[in-house]
Scaffold this motif. Sequence first.
Motif, PDB file in Angstrom:
ATOM      1  N   ARG A 100      40.978  40.129  40.572  1.00 12.89           N
ATOM      2  CA  ARG A 100      42.043  41.101  40.697  1.00 12.89           C
ATOM      3  C   ARG A 100      43.146  40.730  41.179  1.00 12.89           C
ATOM      4  O   ARG A 100      43.200  39.739  41.858  1.00 12.89           O
ATOM      5  N   SER A 101      44.131  41.373  40.749  1.00  7.87           N
ATOM      6  CA  SER A 101      45.774  40.899  41.166  1.00  7.87           C
ATOM      7  C   SER A 101      46.401  42.256  41.687  1.00  7.87           C
ATOM      8  O   SER A 101      46.316  43.325  41.216  1.00  7.87           O
ATOM      9  N   ARG A 102      47.401  41.765  42.423  1.00 10.95           N
ATOM     10  CA  ARG A 102      48.258  42.761  42.725  1.00 10.95           C
ATOM     11  C   ARG A 102      49.667  42.078  43.186  1.00 10.95           C
ATOM     12  O   ARG A 102      49.494  40.861  43.693  1.00 10.95           O
ATOM     13  N   ARG A 103      51.011  42.675  43.041  1.00  6.43           N
ATOM     14  CA  ARG A 103      52.100  41.943  43.233  1.00  6.43           C
ATOM     15  C   ARG A 103      52.433  42.212  44.636  1.00  6.43           C
ATOM     16  O   ARG A 103      52.181  43.013  45.466  1.00  6.43           O
ATOM     17  N   GLN A 157      54.971  37.161  42.155  1.00  7.29           N
ATOM     18  CA  GLN A 157      53.895  36.504  42.881  1.00  7.29           C
ATOM     19  C   GLN A 157      52.815  37.617  43.049  1.00  7.29           C
ATOM     20  O   GLN A 157      53.163  38.709  43.026  1.00  7.29           O
ATOM     21  N   VAL A 158      51.627  36.983  43.072  1.00  5.22           N
ATOM     22  CA  VAL A 158      50.380  37.781  43.256  1.00  5.22           C
ATOM     23  C   VAL A 158      49.344  37.337  44.198  1.00  5.22           C
ATOM     24  O   VAL A 158      49.268  36.266  44.529  1.00  5.22           O
ATOM     25  N   ALA A 159      49.031  38.371  44.852  1.00  5.82           N
ATOM     26  CA  ALA A 159      47.764  38.373  45.810  1.00  5.82           C
ATOM     27  C   ALA A 159      46.541  38.504  44.798  1.00  5.82           C
ATOM     28  O   ALA A 159      46.511  39.287  43.819  1.00  5.82           O
ATOM     29  N   LEU A 160      45.417  37.762  45.167  1.00  8.27           N
ATOM     30  CA  LEU A 160      44.262  37.802  43.903  1.00  8.27           C
ATOM     31  C   LEU A 160      43.121  38.079  44.977  1.00  8.27           C
ATOM     32  O   LEU A 160      43.049  37.500  46.110  1.00  8.27           O
ATOM     33  N   THR A 161      42.074  38.510  44.278  1.00 12.21           N
ATOM     34  CA  THR A 161      40.578  38.628  45.098  1.00 12.21           C
ATOM     35  C   THR A 161      39.897  38.093  43.940  1.00 12.21           C
ATOM     36  O   THR A 161      40.138  38.362  42.659  1.00 12.21           O
ATOM     37  N   PHE A 162      38.650  37.424  44.335  1.00 11.21           N
ATOM     38  CA  PHE A 162      37.466  36.749  43.457  1.00 11.21           C
ATOM     39  C   PHE A 162      36.397  37.283  43.829  1.00 11.21           C
ATOM     40  O   PHE A 162      36.187  37.159  44.804  1.00 11.21           O
ATOM     41  N   GLU A 163      35.611  37.908  42.997  1.00  9.04           N
ATOM     42  CA  GLU A 163      34.355  38.634  43.620  1.00  9.04           C
ATOM     43  C   GLU A 163      33.245  38.134  42.653  1.00  9.04           C
ATOM     44  O   GLU A 163      33.261  38.148  41.374  1.00  9.04           O
ATOM     45  N   THR A 164      32.068  37.686  43.433  1.00  9.84           N
ATOM     46  CA  THR A 164      30.951  37.540  42.360  1.00  9.84           C
ATOM     47  C   THR A 164      29.966  38.407  43.108  1.00  9.84           C
ATOM     48  O   THR A 164      30.152  39.480  43.874  1.00  9.84           O
ATOM     49  N   ASP A 220      27.648  38.159  44.693  1.00  5.36           N
ATOM     50  CA  ASP A 220      27.334  38.056  46.435  1.00  5.36           C
ATOM     51  C   ASP A 220      28.321  37.506  47.238  1.00  5.36           C
ATOM     52  O   ASP A 220      28.103  37.145  48.504  1.00  5.36           O
ATOM     53  N   ALA A 221      29.573  37.396  46.719  1.00  4.36           N
ATOM     54  CA  ALA A 221      30.796  37.096  47.552  1.00  4.36           C
ATOM     55  C   ALA A 221      32.027  37.631  47.269  1.00  4.36           C
ATOM     56  O   ALA A 221      32.191  37.907  45.900  1.00  4.36           O
ATOM     57  N   SER A 222      32.891  37.504  48.057  1.00  3.97           N
ATOM     58  CA  SER A 222      34.396  38.289  47.679  1.00  3.97           C
ATOM     59  C   SER A 222      35.496  37.478  48.626  1.00  3.97           C
ATOM     60  O   SER A 222      35.173  37.078  49.689  1.00  3.97           O
ATOM     61  N   LEU A 223      36.219  37.265  48.054  1.00  7.81           N
ATOM     62  CA  LEU A 223      37.457  36.102  48.588  1.00  7.81           C
ATOM     63  C   LEU A 223      38.851  36.587  48.324  1.00  7.81           C
ATOM     64  O   LEU A 223      38.909  37.010  47.140  1.00  7.81           O
ATOM     65  N   GLY A 224      39.792  36.765  49.227  1.00  5.46           N
ATOM     66  CA  GLY A 224      40.989  37.162  48.711  1.00  5.46           C
ATOM     67  C   GLY A 224      41.967  36.028  48.882  1.00  5.46           C
ATOM     68  O   GLY A 224      41.831  35.389  50.048  1.00  5.46           O
ATOM     69  N   LEU A 225      42.853  36.065  48.271  1.00  4.89           N
ATOM     70  CA  LEU A 225      44.041  34.757  48.531  1.00  4.89           C
ATOM     71  C   LEU A 225      45.421  35.462  48.480  1.00  4.89           C
ATOM     72  O   LEU A 225      45.922  36.112  47.431  1.00  4.89           O
TER      73      LEU A 225
END
Length: 260
Positions: free
Chosen positions: A112-115, A122-129, A131-136
């Motif tokens: 997922r992305s957000r400005r 530029q974007v903030a990103l989240t990555f989700e599976t 069993d895990a979730s990560l924000g960058l």
Amino acid sequence: MRVTILGSGSEGNALLLESRTTSVLVDAGLSYRKLVQRFDAIGRGVPRELSAIVVTHVHGDHAAHASTYATRFGCVVRAASETLGNLQLRASVAREAFSVGRALRIGDIMMRSRRIPHDAPQVALTFETKDASLGLVTDLGHVPKGLERFLSDCETLLLESNHDPEMLATGPYPATLKRRVGGRLGHLSNADAGDLLARLDHAPREVVLMHLSETNNAPHLARCSADAALGHRGTRVHVAHARKPLELGAVRQEQLQLGL
Ligand SMILES: [Zn+2]
Ligand SMILES: [Zn+2]
């Protein structure tokens, strides 16, 4: 999800996310030679297969080597539509734009992305599976309203903690660069990173402080500010290095494999 930060800062950024079935490299700011060296330093080779290279924004410390990576790994470059057109990619490189705000599935990872505010789109990103979730979240001049909601489910948060305002003010940068770095479209200070951490409803399990300036910050200052903001919420705080890799989640994965 296994996370390997190959380098973080104005020298060059790249990190590898690995789920059960999918490997994604986020940002391509290290030369391929350096990338190989960083993997070497942790006793592993570069990934054999990548599902995608995701580029957060056009600045060289994130995007300069996207073409080389795409050619070496034979995979697609993905970036927000407002960024993709400004990347200097060889004609032969496969590319696909994503729409900011719309979820994108890459293998078994949902991105997922957000400005966020910076002096390039530029974007903030989240990555989700499953069993895990990560924000960058790096390369932002200030914390926009609602960013904490975007990050509310992240167990692991990779967050910029670029500079100590006093070190920036009294440091060697020319005045224009000081204004750029410290401005509303520059980079996040230790205090601003702390404010965001304090505002999160659920404290992440792990926080990695990213994109530290080697001139205008010191790891212990960034860490102190994050620790103070998080209080005693049980979060583990790491500091990413500009020139050394940092692995997260490897232990947990090994334990899973061993059935521990
Ligand atoms: Zn950067
Ligand atoms: Zn940038």
